[in-house]
Design an enzyme around this catalytic site. Structure first.
Site, mmCIF file in Angstrom:
data_model
loop_
_atom_site.group_PDB
_atom_site.id
_atom_site.type_symbol
_atom_site.label_atom_id
_atom_site.label_comp_id
_atom_site.label_asym_id
_atom_site.label_seq_id
_atom_site.Cartn_x
_atom_site.Cartn_y
_atom_site.Cartn_z
ATOM 1 N N SER A 443 0.868 -1.177 0.000
ATOM 2 C CA SER A 443 0.000 0.000 0.000
ATOM 3 C C SER A 443 0.900 1.219 0.000
ATOM 4 C CB SER A 443 -0.912 0.026 1.219
ATOM 5 O OG SER A 443 -1.588 1.268 1.297
ATOM 6 N N ARG A 444 0.801 2.031 -1.074
ATOM 7 C CA ARG A 444 1.694 3.181 -1.183
ATOM 8 C C ARG A 444 1.260 4.339 -0.274
ATOM 9 N NH1 ARG A 444 1.160 1.531 -6.763
ATOM 10 N NH2 ARG A 444 2.917 0.208 -7.278
ATOM 11 N N VAL A 445 0.060 4.237 0.279
ATOM 12 C CA VAL A 445 -0.374 5.239 1.263
ATOM 13 C C VAL A 445 0.135 4.846 2.642
ATOM 14 C CG1 VAL A 445 -2.371 6.285 2.380
ATOM 15 C CG2 VAL A 445 -2.370 5.944 -0.093
#
Length: 584
Positions: A443-445
């Site tokens: 998850s890049r967040v």
């Protein structure tokens, strides 16, 4: 001063016009277009007492049918007006004041038709995405604009369209009716109800190809969108406004993750939209039944484009669902939209493109297939406070073949989204469900979308699992293990069992926090891995009974102090003693 060349206009009427009628028509044309015209009369008894005047691509239809169609369109537009509280009185006043003056319409001719694609001649002023109407009443959308012909995709049965029949512009971009009344309903890609529960009262109309919100109109993703799945919420958190891809082979539980996420939004003031693309009608009916059974249809809209429907309907379905989601998002609400799945969407678009003679490229997809999905997924966002602060979170689903994430469509969508949940077939068939591959998922967040309590509780669980998977491979051929290695393997086996979760049973925030804190503190180290699920259920029931105030505080505040963490560990150890005593 040179005079402009005299143009020809064609008049279709049952009788030849009188000299006076000709003079009036020629005067009208000269005033309208600023040039002289010649009138060419053609007998057409179908016009009755009216006439049709053709000037280039423009047609003035003054027949009974033409006048009725114009009035029908006027009344249809009035019904969508937000200020139309009393529709009947509005209709009456509009009919009383309606002037039956002939309005110019552009018309073209059908050159060929087949497989849901129509090529037409004329309509040089048409725009991409504009709706056109054929003589039979079937609607279509401009998809291919060329110098000599226009390509139109049909939203109806192509058997009702004939070569040589007329087609007219509407000068309206393809759109879908929207409104709060759509909640709890199942609709097709055109926004028409298909659940047998009667018509839906729309409160607005949104175009299906709306531009995405600009960077200035967005804000950072910082609020969690809990899936209720321990594996995802602890290691690959999803935020409101994020786009997280769910990817894996066929039958690995991709739809189940999306469905569980929808079920977990109950009572959280989140509106869910599920877009089914190219699926069996029976599968969609079963999914709707499950949502109704769990009480989730109250806040959900299902947009259905089954495998039996033509490619144009499957192509437009996700855009229609997104427009419906944007209606709620721009009202300041939080929306979760699931696209199930974009692999079939790409296949439908490929079929359309090849029929429109577009050049295929890698794996026979046209070059603009990346733009197909990027302009769809970019519409998901967390809007700025000035626009209401609403959000739309996208969970696109993509099917792989043999776990190949390097194929054309998967790599395209991976590059568009903010992370992916990769489901592995081997894990799924070994009983690990959800079958999330910890190494390939991301998850890049990340932590920006986690509460402080979850971030603190998750701790090193991802690292612990990665070490276990590596150690498991390294030691599978070794029988002589030291005590520290053996304990690490047992701990890892326990974690894997702990992350198993039955379908339709999402965990609340406080339940996840308790499980993770107890696990990472090695409280369950001595519990048989095969009985971890049983122990977890009993442990949560014990906490609900003994620590209800603490659990409520974690849910409402989203934080966990060191003292509270120590209290959770102490209570978990307390229950472990009771469990072990009862086992003796």
């Amino acid at each position: 001063m040179a005079t402009s060349k005299i143009q020809k206009a064609v008049l279709y009427a049952a009788k030849e016009p009188t000299a006076q009628q000709q003079e009036r028509l020629l005067h009208f044309l000269e005033e309208k277009y600023g040039r002289a015209y010649e009138l060419d009369w053609h007998e057409d008894v179908s016009t009755g007492n009216g006439f049709r005047l053709v000037v280039g691509d423009e047609v003035y239809d003054n027949t009974k049918e033409g006048r009725f169609l114009q009035l029908k369109e006027l009344l249809g537009e009035l019904a969508l007006r937000e200020d139309a509280e009393d529709v009947i009185s509005l209709y009456r006043s509009s009919i009383d004041s309606w002037d039956a003056e002939t309005v110019a319409e552009e018309e073209g001719t059908v050159l060929s038709v087949g497989d849901g694609i129509v090529f037409i001649d004329g309509l040089g002023g048409a725009e991409y995405g504009e709706i056109v109407v054929f003589e039979s009443g079937v609607k279509g959308m401009f998809q291919d604009i060329r110098q000599d012909t226009m390509g139109v995709i049909l939203f109806g049965d192509d058997s009702e369209v004939r070569v040589g029949s007329r087609v007219r512009r509407t000068k309206k971009t393809a759109g879908i009716p929207v409104g709060d009344a759509f909640l709890g309903r199942v609709v097709n890609a055109l926004g028409e109800p298909i659940d047998g529960m009667g018509p839906i009262a729309a409160s607005d109309y949104r175009i299906v190809e709306a531009p995405a919100a600009s960077i200035i109109d967005r804000q950072s993703v910082d609020t969690p969108m809990y899936t209720g799945l321990l594996t995802i919420d602890s290691m690959f958190p999803i935020g409101r406004g994020q786009r997280e891809l769910i990817i894996g082979d066929r039958q690995t539980g991709k739809t189940t993750i999306a469905l569980d996420t929808i079920l977990n939004q109950k009572g959280k003031d989140v509106i869910c939209i599920y877009v089914a693309i190219g699926q069996k009608a029976g599968s969609i009916a079963q999914l709707v039944g499950n949502l109704k059974k769990k009480g989730a249809m109250d806040y959900t809209v299902v947009v259905s484009a089954t495998a039996s429907e033509p490619a144009p309907i499957q192509y437009i379905a996700p855009y229609a669902g997104t427009s419906l989601g944007e209606y709620f998002m721009y009202q300041g609400k939080d929306v979760l939209i699931v696209y199930d799945d974009l692999s079939k969407h790409a296949i439908a678009y490929r079929a359309l493109s090849l029929l429109l003679d577009r050049s295929p490229g890698r794996e026979a997809y046209p070059g603009d297939v990346f733009y197909l999905h990027s302009r769809l997924l970019e519409r998901s966002a967390h809007l700025s406070d000035a626009l209401g602060g609403g959000s739309m979170t996208a969970l696109p689903i993509v099917e792989t073949q043999g776990g190949d994430v390097s194929a054309y469509i998967p790599t395209n969508i991976i590059s568009i989204t903010d992370g992916q949940i990769f489901l592995e077939s081997d894990l799924f068939f070994s009983g690990q469900r959800p079958a999330v591959n910890v190494g390939l998922s991301v998850s890049r967040v990340g932590g920006a979308a986690q509460t402080k309590a979850m971030k603190k509780a998750a701790g090193s669980i991802r690292l612990d699992l990665a070490q276990y998977r590596e150690m498991e491979i390294f030691t599978q051929f070794s029988s002589d293990l030291d005590e520290a290695t053996r304990k690490q393997l047992v701990y890892g086996q326990g974690l894997m069992q702990l992350l198993r979760q039955p379908q339709g049973s999402p965990f609340s925030l406080h339940e996840q926090v308790v499980i993770l804190v107890a696990a990472t503190a090695h409280v369950m180290q001595d519990v048989d891995p095969l009985r971890i699920t049983e122990f977890r259920k009993a442990l949560l029931a014990y906490f609900e009974q003994k620590k209800r105030t603490l659990m409520q505080k974690i849910d409402t505040e989203g934080t966990m102090s060191d003292e509270q963490k120590a209290e959770i560990i102490e209570t978990a150890k307390e229950y472990l003693e009771l469990w072990q005593t009862a086992e003796k």
